[in-house]
Design a protein around this motif. Structure first.
Motif, PDB file in Angstrom:
ATOM      1  N   ARG A  79      -6.212   4.406   2.673  1.00 61.45           N
ATOM      2  CA  ARG A  79      -5.607   3.128   2.316  1.00 61.45           C
ATOM      3  C   ARG A  79      -5.994   2.601   0.942  1.00 61.45           C
ATOM      4  O   ARG A  79      -5.519   1.540   0.541  1.00 61.45           O
ATOM      5  CB  ARG A  79      -5.940   2.086   3.396  1.00 61.45           C
ATOM      6  CG  ARG A  79      -5.338   2.463   4.727  1.00 61.45           C
ATOM      7  CD  ARG A  79      -5.583   1.433   5.808  1.00 61.45           C
ATOM      8  NE  ARG A  79      -4.789   1.794   6.983  1.00 61.45           N
ATOM      9  CZ  ARG A  79      -3.546   1.422   7.212  1.00 61.45           C
ATOM     10  NH1 ARG A  79      -2.939   0.631   6.371  1.00 61.45           N
ATOM     11  NH2 ARG A  79      -2.900   1.812   8.285  1.00 61.45           N
ATOM     12  N   ALA A  91     -10.078  -1.276   0.659  1.00 60.96           N
ATOM     13  CA  ALA A  91      -9.293  -1.513   1.880  1.00 60.96           C
ATOM     14  C   ALA A  91     -10.192  -1.929   3.043  1.00 60.96           C
ATOM     15  O   ALA A  91      -9.838  -2.831   3.820  1.00 60.96           O
ATOM     16  CB  ALA A  91      -8.494  -0.268   2.255  1.00 60.96           C
ATOM     17  N   LEU A 137       0.837  -1.198   0.000  1.00 61.51           N
ATOM     18  CA  LEU A 137       0.000   0.000   0.000  1.00 61.51           C
ATOM     19  C   LEU A 137       0.873   1.249   0.000  1.00 61.51           C
ATOM     20  O   LEU A 137       2.068   1.183   0.267  1.00 61.51           O
ATOM     21  CB  LEU A 137      -0.916   0.019   1.231  1.00 61.51           C
ATOM     22  CG  LEU A 137      -1.863  -1.166   1.410  1.00 61.51           C
ATOM     23  CD1 LEU A 137      -2.693  -0.973   2.674  1.00 61.51           C
ATOM     24  CD2 LEU A 137      -2.777  -1.328   0.202  1.00 61.51           C
TER      25      LEU A 137
END
Length: 484
Positions: free
Chosen positions: A247, A251, A146
């Protein structure tokens, strides 16, 4: 005559060394007995009627040998009273998790959290005295799948990882000092291929690792339960919108799936929140806590956003007013919900301020740099070049320990955001190197912002400390924290 004096000094030194080693053996034996007893007690209590939960309080009462431990025992007794949330928490967690986890992680975690003894003295190669921290934070890799806004992890490759042999040597050295609890951060720890091999090798230690949850699957959950000494802490930013804002797409759904997998495997897991100005309302709602309980989280961590790493953004920092509201929210949730949550900043009154510099913990990054804290990205030593005990004994780390708790108000524990002049002064005096590009920004470009923020927190917290936290003087047995 000089020779005689020198020989006497050597004999006294050897005698003291034998006494210290003897004390260490006694303390380790007591610790093993307590961990074993607690693990067995938790097993019995988990299957017993609620009225027998008082046995937990009795176990802690037996260890209450000083005012601090007595206060802990008092709190445990109250928490497990019919009016407290402890009974519901025990019933929920102990009947949910696998016995392996209860024996191999939970008992060691509780022992470290409450009863770690840092009075045993160890010696560096040049004779300096150090005591062991309760915990070591390790980031064996900074690789991550990420790219979360504001995270200090950047672009790294496998070649940047900490070699497995170095990681295992460091854990072994720390264990010899009496450290049995380790937190693995990153990066994304599940990208580090030898991770579970390391957990397996150190069966007598407990590990928690922070993860996005994206790489968790049924196979990894099964390994976690089989090992028993491992707990994932899954990062989440609130509900769907806020989690995906930071995120990325999907996510939130991946976090929910990871929690479901872990719960069904009977693993213990935690949740981890980075509190920002944007997600504050969500993560301090009862609805969010209820979701974490529903998903099966045993406990949770709250961290205030610190502007470090890639593209640090002071506008994401919670306001001083929000930070105080977070304090009140955490204190209330502990009383009304069957889950334990910790606030890394507002709980400074419990930990006697900042934990950094090896006072209670330290951080070793993927390059082997020894940092005072996961948020203080400066170092003078590297574990690839010298033993851990020598790194702990350095002037840089010793200065952090001596300077702590940086003030008399333990609600303002941090040398980065609460006492920024302290961090700037220590960096100027000891000239550590930044451990990644841009690490110095927090003490250069953002210095004025940090000063303004710390002043705004002081304006609120000095009054709160004086009016509400006089119990800290008893807990830490120091008059400096008492009301003037």
């Amino acid at each position: 005559m000089a020779t005689d004096v020198k020989n006497v000094g050597r004999r006294n030194g050897k005698k003291q060394g034998l006494l210290d080693r003897g004390k260490s053996i006694v303390e380790k034996t007591k610790e093993r007995m307590f961990v074993y007893g607690l693990g067995e007690a938790l097993g019995i209590i988990g299957q017993a009627p609620e009225e027998n939960y008082s046995r937990i309080a009795q176990l802690f009462r037996g260890e209450a040998s000083d005012p601090r431990r007595k206060m802990v025992a008092d709190w445990v007794e109250n928490y497990f009273s019919p009016q407290g949330q402890g009974r519901q928490l025990v019933k929920r967690v102990l009947t949910q998790i696998h016995p392996n986890v209860r024996r191999n992680y939970l008992a060691r975690f509780i022992n470290t959290l409450v009863f770690h003894d840092n009075s045993v003295v160890h010696y560096s190669s040049d004779g300096r005295e150090v005591t062991a921290p309760a915990c070591v934070v390790l980031s064996p890799t900074m690789r991550c799948n990420l790219r979360c806004h504001g995270c200090y992890a950047g672009s790294y490759t496998k070649e940047d990882d900490l070699p497995q042999d170095v990681l295992e040597r460091v854990i072994g050295e720390a264990r010899d000092l009496g450290v049995h609890f380790y937190i693995v951060s990153g990066g994304e720890p599940l990208i580090y291929e030898p991770l579970f091999d390391v957990f397996k090798k150190f069966k007598d230690c407990a590990f928690q690792f922070y993860t996005s949850g994206h790489l968790l699957n049924e196979q990894k959950a099964k390994k976690i339960v089989e090992l028993g000494n491992v707990v994932p802490a899954i990062s989440i930013e609130g509900f769907k919108e806020q989690t995906e804002l930071r995120r990325g797409p999907h996510a939130f759904d991946r976090v929910m799936r990871a929690m479901d997998i872990l719960r069904e495997a009977r693993a213990l897991f935690a949740f981890s929140v980075t509190v920002t100005r944007l997600n504050f309302e969500e993560v301090t709602s009862e609805a969010f806590i209820d979701l974490m309980i529903e998903k099966g989280a045993g406990y949770g961590w709250y961290f205030t956003y610190v502007p470090i790493g890639r593209n640090p953004d002071t506008s994401l920092m919670p306001t001083a007013e929000q930070r105080d509201k977070l304090r009140m929210f955490i204190n209330r949730i502990r009383k009304v919900r069957p889950i334990l949550v910790a606030d890394f900043w507002n709980d400074g009154a419990l930990s006697e301020g900042c934990l950094s510099g090896g006072r209670r913990y330290l951080h070793i990054n993927n390059r082997g740099d020894v940092e005072p804290c996961v948020f203080v990205h400066f170092a003078v030593d590297n574990v690839k070049e010298k033993p851990l005990v020598d790194c702990l004994a350095s002037d840089w780390m010793s200065a952090f320990r001596k300077a702590a708790p940086f003030g008399t108000n333990l609600l303002r524990p941090c040398p980065i955001i609460d006492h920024p002049h302290v961090l700037r002064g220590l960096v100027k005096k000891f000239n550590p190197h930044p451990t990644h590009e841009g690490a110095e920004t927090v003490i250069t470009e953002l210095a004025e912002d940090m000063d303004r923020y710390s002043a705004s927190v002081k304006a609120i917290y000095d009054k709160v400390w004086t009016e509400e936290y006089q119990w800290a003087a008893v807990l830490h047995q120091k008059p400096q924290y008492r009301k003037p």
